[in-house]
Design a protein around this motif. Structure first.
Motif, short mmCIF file in Angstrom:
data_model
loop_
_atom_site.label_atom_id
_atom_site.label_comp_id
_atom_site.label_asym_id
_atom_site.label_seq_id
_atom_site.Cartn_x
_atom_site.Cartn_y
_atom_site.Cartn_z
N SER A 1 -19.10 -1.29 -28.30
CA SER A 1 -19.91 -0.13 -28.66
C SER A 1 -19.99 0.89 -27.53
CB SER A 1 -21.33 -0.57 -29.03
OG SER A 1 -21.34 -1.57 -30.00
N MET B 1 -24.51 -9.59 -28.02
CA MET B 1 -25.06 -8.59 -28.95
C MET B 1 -26.47 -8.21 -28.52
SD MET B 1 -23.85 -9.73 -32.73
CE MET B 1 -22.36 -8.99 -33.33
N THR C 1 -21.66 -7.36 -39.98
CA THR C 1 -20.63 -6.31 -39.99
C THR C 1 -20.10 -6.04 -38.59
OG1 THR C 1 -22.39 -4.63 -39.94
CG2 THR C 1 -21.47 -5.19 -42.08
N GLU C 2 -20.95 -6.16 -37.57
CA GLU C 2 -20.47 -5.94 -36.21
C GLU C 2 -19.54 -7.07 -35.78
OE1 GLU C 2 -19.66 -3.81 -33.09
OE2 GLU C 2 -21.07 -3.12 -34.62
N THR D 1 -22.46 -3.95 -28.68
CA THR D 1 -21.59 -4.88 -27.98
C THR D 1 -20.84 -4.09 -26.91
OG1 THR D 1 -19.71 -4.49 -29.45
CG2 THR D 1 -21.28 -6.21 -30.12
N ASP E 1 -26.34 -6.18 -40.41
CA ASP E 1 -25.82 -5.38 -39.30
C ASP E 1 -25.05 -6.26 -38.32
OD1 ASP E 1 -27.07 -3.01 -40.23
OD2 ASP E 1 -28.95 -3.59 -39.28
N ARG F 1 -29.22 0.10 -33.53
CA ARG F 1 -28.09 -0.59 -34.12
C ARG F 1 -27.65 -1.72 -33.20
NH1 ARG F 1 -22.46 2.57 -33.77
NH2 ARG F 1 -21.78 0.40 -33.62
N ARG G 1 -16.19 -6.34 -37.52
CA ARG G 1 -15.60 -5.01 -37.39
C ARG G 1 -14.23 -5.06 -36.70
NH1 ARG G 1 -18.10 -0.59 -38.24
NH2 ARG G 1 -20.16 -1.55 -37.92
N THR H 1 -29.65 -4.78 -28.69
CA THR H 1 -30.15 -3.60 -29.41
C THR H 1 -31.35 -3.03 -28.66
OG1 THR H 1 -30.93 -2.74 -31.53
CG2 THR H 1 -31.75 -4.90 -30.88
#
Length: 317
Positions: free
Chosen positions: A20, A43, A58-59, A17, A55, A14, A62, A45
């Motif tokens: 996260s 960002m 949306t991040e 950040t 994805d 996913r 968020r 992954t």
């Protein structure tokens, strides 16, 4: 060298950040490890193949009350029937609300927008336009035929078969109500024209294209979501020509599989026992190009006209 700490299972595959990593024992320096891929500033992954543009969208949105995922990104999130060129488009669509300046970031299409009550829904801290509002926003981003296909997907439901009773994302009256609330907005006329051709019961973009091409050439009067029972089993055509009773089936690539071929043959036999003719159509029938590279009448049209004529003569006989 000290090994990097493992990424918790719920954070793998996913977008990551600094936010996260809250409530973990990891810090932002973990992003420098060799198993991390930088997607864009801030960002990362562990598996770039598992991350999509939606994805990322949306991040980015968020937890931000003044940012809404809209347009293509919202359509990707809802799983709408986008054309191939937009299905995995890397650019994300984010709208700023409340008078805030539009977002300016790499690979972000930012816009300033306002939304009426009910046009935005929140999912896990992310605000996303509803399917109805997304249909309206896409009116100036896709072709008329593509917009009809998107609308067909939004309202798709069935009275028969294995998908009977599955609720649609929305309905034609609900989309019409939203467009009425924006009657003077740019793109609403395009959206209304497309909505006038949206029908319930189309299962794919290609089925929609097949119907629209036929209608554009004057072959009208099609029923969707119909079924006839033969030997205790239902036969469900993709389209049924109301006047002649002709059944039309669009055959995708999966119909070449041996098990599917057998099912198609059985379906054809049941169709004939019910007193109907069946015409099978595939992709090349929808777009025909002659040896000089010029577009000509799609092969679908003469095939339909001949099959309808034969079905009508069979009924008279």
């Amino acid at each position: 060298m000290t090994p990097s700490k493992s990424i918790p299972p719920h954070l793998r595959r996913r977008v990551l950040t600094e936010r996260s990593l809250e409530n973990t024992d990891l810090t932002r320096f973990r992003f420098r490890a060799s198993d991390m891929t930088r997607l864009r500033p801030g960002m990362y992954t562990t598996d770039p193949d598992a991350v999509s543009s939606v994805d990322i969208a949306t991040e980015l949105a968020r937890g931000l009350d003044d940012v809404v995922v809209y347009g293509v990104s919202a359509a990707q999130w809802h799983g709408l029937r986008l054309p191939t060129r937009l299905l995995h488009a890397p650019r994300v669509h984010l709208a700023s609300t409340g008078g805030k300046d539009r977002i300016r970031r790499v690979m972000v299409k930012g816009a300033k927008a306002s939304f009426l009550p009910g046009e935005v829904a929140e999912y896990d801290g992310v605000r996303i336009t509803t399917p109805e509002r997304t249909f309206f926003d896409l009116a100036r981003m896709v072709s008329p035929m593509e917009l009809v296909a998107i609308g067909d997907g939004i309202v798709c439901s069935h009275r028969f078969g294995i998908y009977a009773g599955r609720p649609p994302m929305s309905t034609i009256p609900q989309i019409e109500a939203l467009l009425s609330a924006h009657r003077r907005a740019r793109g609403v006329a395009l959206a209304r024209r497309a909505l006038s051709r949206v029908r319930v019961g189309s299962d794919s973009v290609m089925e929609t294209r097949m119907r629209l091409i036929a209608e554009d050439y004057g072959i009208v009067g099609w029923d969707l979501d119909v079924a006839v029972e033969v030997d205790g089993r239902l036969v469900q055509p993709d389209l049924r020509h109301r006047r002649s009773g002709l059944f039309v089936q669009y055959e995708g690539a999966h119909h070449n599989e041996s098990s599917q071929v057998e099912r198609d043959i059985e379906r054809l036999r049941r169709t004939e026992r019910a007193g109907h003719r069946e015409l099978r159509i595939y992709a090349k029938d929808l777009v025909t190009v002659d040896r000089f590279g010029r577009n000509t009448t799609p092969r679908l049209i003469p095939l339909l006209r001949q099959a309808i004529d034969q079905a009508l003569r069979g009924r008279v006989g």
